[in-house]
Design an enzyme around this catalytic site. Structure first.
Site, PDB file in Angstrom:
ATOM      1  N   LEU A 168      -5.110   6.779  -3.094  1.00  0.00           N
ATOM      2  CA  LEU A 168      -3.940   7.316  -3.839  1.00  0.00           C
ATOM      3  C   LEU A 168      -3.463   6.242  -4.788  1.00  0.00           C
ATOM      4  CD1 LEU A 168      -2.152   9.633  -1.518  1.00  0.00           C
ATOM      5  CD2 LEU A 168      -3.818  10.284  -3.075  1.00  0.00           C
ATOM      6  N   CYS A 205       0.751  -1.059   0.172  1.00  0.00           N
ATOM      7  CA  CYS A 205      -0.097   0.029  -0.098  1.00  0.00           C
ATOM      8  C   CYS A 205       0.857   1.269   0.172  1.00  0.00           C
ATOM      9  CB  CYS A 205      -1.123   0.003   1.010  1.00  0.00           C
ATOM     10  SG  CYS A 205      -2.441   1.013   1.069  1.00  0.00           S
ATOM     11  N   GLU A 245      -2.292  -9.183   3.275  1.00  0.00           N
ATOM     12  CA  GLU A 245      -2.643  -9.606   4.692  1.00  0.00           C
ATOM     13  C   GLU A 245      -3.975  -9.443   5.166  1.00  0.00           C
ATOM     14  OE1 GLU A 245      -2.169  -5.150   5.253  1.00  0.00           O
ATOM     15  OE2 GLU A 245      -1.193  -6.865   3.844  1.00  0.00           O
ATOM     16  N   HIS A 292      -3.837  -5.201  -0.345  1.00  0.00           N
ATOM     17  CA  HIS A 292      -3.268  -5.737   1.138  1.00  0.00           C
ATOM     18  C   HIS A 292      -3.362  -7.176   1.221  1.00  0.00           C
ATOM     19  CE1 HIS A 292      -3.378  -2.058   3.793  1.00  0.00           C
ATOM     20  NE2 HIS A 292      -4.058  -1.640   2.713  1.00  0.00           N
TER      21      HIS A 292
END
Length: 367
Positions: A137, A86, A177, A175
């Site tokens: 973003l 990220c 995770e 992500h």
């Protein structure tokens, strides 16, 4: 160096997901130390002798809110692998000269499917994998640095992954995770399998490592199912419809069936049907699954395990189907178990419709 012995330093950009990422890395065998982005220096990181550096997610903009993160990328490039998640990826993008701007949409905890290049973090990850996004973003295509290549995108073109062409530096906008991300553990494994500061160096090291038979089978079955799951009448939605129509044969409880034999003072035998194996080669290429299943049932076994992997074990899902049909009329029939390299829900649904009462799960193949 095996993943289990990798020492990882993670730079925390003040984000709660840092600890999810920490957990995933630890679950894959890494030794992880976490430091806030304003509470450690480059010399202090050097003293820790990390094998890998991970730049965590975080709020804000990489230019103003990432602390030491960009300096870490600059310092360790060409020395050890650096991976970003990220904001971590955005730091990579900006450090090498790109611009991170408004992505045109705000997403928070939403999943998108991505297409990727099947390299680096994405090795053996299926196409159109669902990933979880928390960002507004992203790096812009118009400012993509010449030294970086795009590794993954959403259907609407937003950059979801970049990789340095020379250094072992890679990042993803999503992500891995997150629990909603498919194959997140595999992506983390791939991170930990990278060594050295250059992809060329890493490629040489990877070539010397002997691929395990489980890894070979896993990779092949993924390819098999990319084709199978797109056949007309065999798509996931088709199988769900068949199940809802009641087309799956009735099942019996695996544990109860074992207990029946044990309670009666008998041995609860788990028998097996397979034509070959990686270690033995061909055992009986002409074995008939239906005939063998009926013989096992008449002998009083508690369970019949049917190998359905075609390349190394010479089986198929039809073997399971005919084995089940062959014993359906037998009083107190054995339980039918699908023995397969299962990694997705489709295979379980497929097994159920073919007549399996239960399936074997290999923990190492699950994510």
């Amino acid at each position: 160096m095996p993943a289990a012995s990798k020492n990882v330093v993670m730079i925390d950009n003040y984000d709660s997901f840092t600890w999810n990422l920490y957990e995933y890395l630890c679950q894959e065998g890494a030794n992880v130390e976490v430091f806030r982005n304003d509470q450690i220096t480059i010399p202090e990181i050097e003293q820790l002798k990390p094998d890998v550096v991970v730049i965590s997610p975080g709020p804000g903009h990489p230019r103003t809110d990432s602390g030491i993160s960009r300096d870490v990328i600059s310092h360790f490039k060409g020395k050890i692998p650096v991976f970003g998640v990220c904001m971590g990826q955005q730091c990579i993008f900006e450090e090498f000269g790109g611009d991170v701007e408004y992505a045109g949409e705000i997403v928070h905890g939403k999943t998108s499917t991505v297409k990727h290049d099947n390299k680096g973090m994405f090795k053996n990850v299926p196409q159109d994998v669902a990933v979880t996004r928390y960002h507004s973003l992203a790096g812009t295509l118009k400012s993509l640095p010449d030294c970086l290549e795009i590794t993954a995108r959403t259907d609407n073109g937003i950059i979801m992954g970049v990789r340095h062409k020379k250094y072992t530096i890679e990042g993803v906008q999503f992500h891995p995770e997150s629990i909603l991300t498919e194959e997140g553990h595999l992506m983390i494994q791939n991170i930990l399998n990278v060594s050295g500061g250059y992809w060329e160096e890493n490629a040489n090291g990877a070539a010397q490592r002997k691929e395990s038979i489980l890894e070979k089978i896993y990779a092949q079955r993924r390819k098999d199912y990319e084709f199978e799951m797109n056949r007309p009448g065999r798509r996931f939605a088709d199988l769900e419809l068949y199940l809802s129509m009641g087309l799956a044969p009735p099942l019996i409880n695996f544990y109860d069936r074992l207990e029946q034999n044990i309670s009666a003072g008998k041995v609860a035998i788990l028998s097996e049907i397979k034509r070959a194996s990686p270690s033995k080669g061909v055992i009986d290429g002409d074995a008939n699954a239906a005939k063998q299943a009926l013989n096992y049932a008449k002998a009083g076994v508690a369970t019949i395990s049917v190998l359905t992997e075609p390349t190394w074990f010479k089986g198929n899902i039809q073997d399971l189907e005919v084995a089940r049909k062959a014993i359906d009329s037998v009083a107190n029939r054995p339980c039918i178990l699908r023995k397969e390299f299962i990694f997705n829900k489709y295979q379980i649904l497929e097994a159920r419709l073919a007549g399996a009462d239960t399936v074997l799960l290999i923990v190492k193949m699950l994510s």
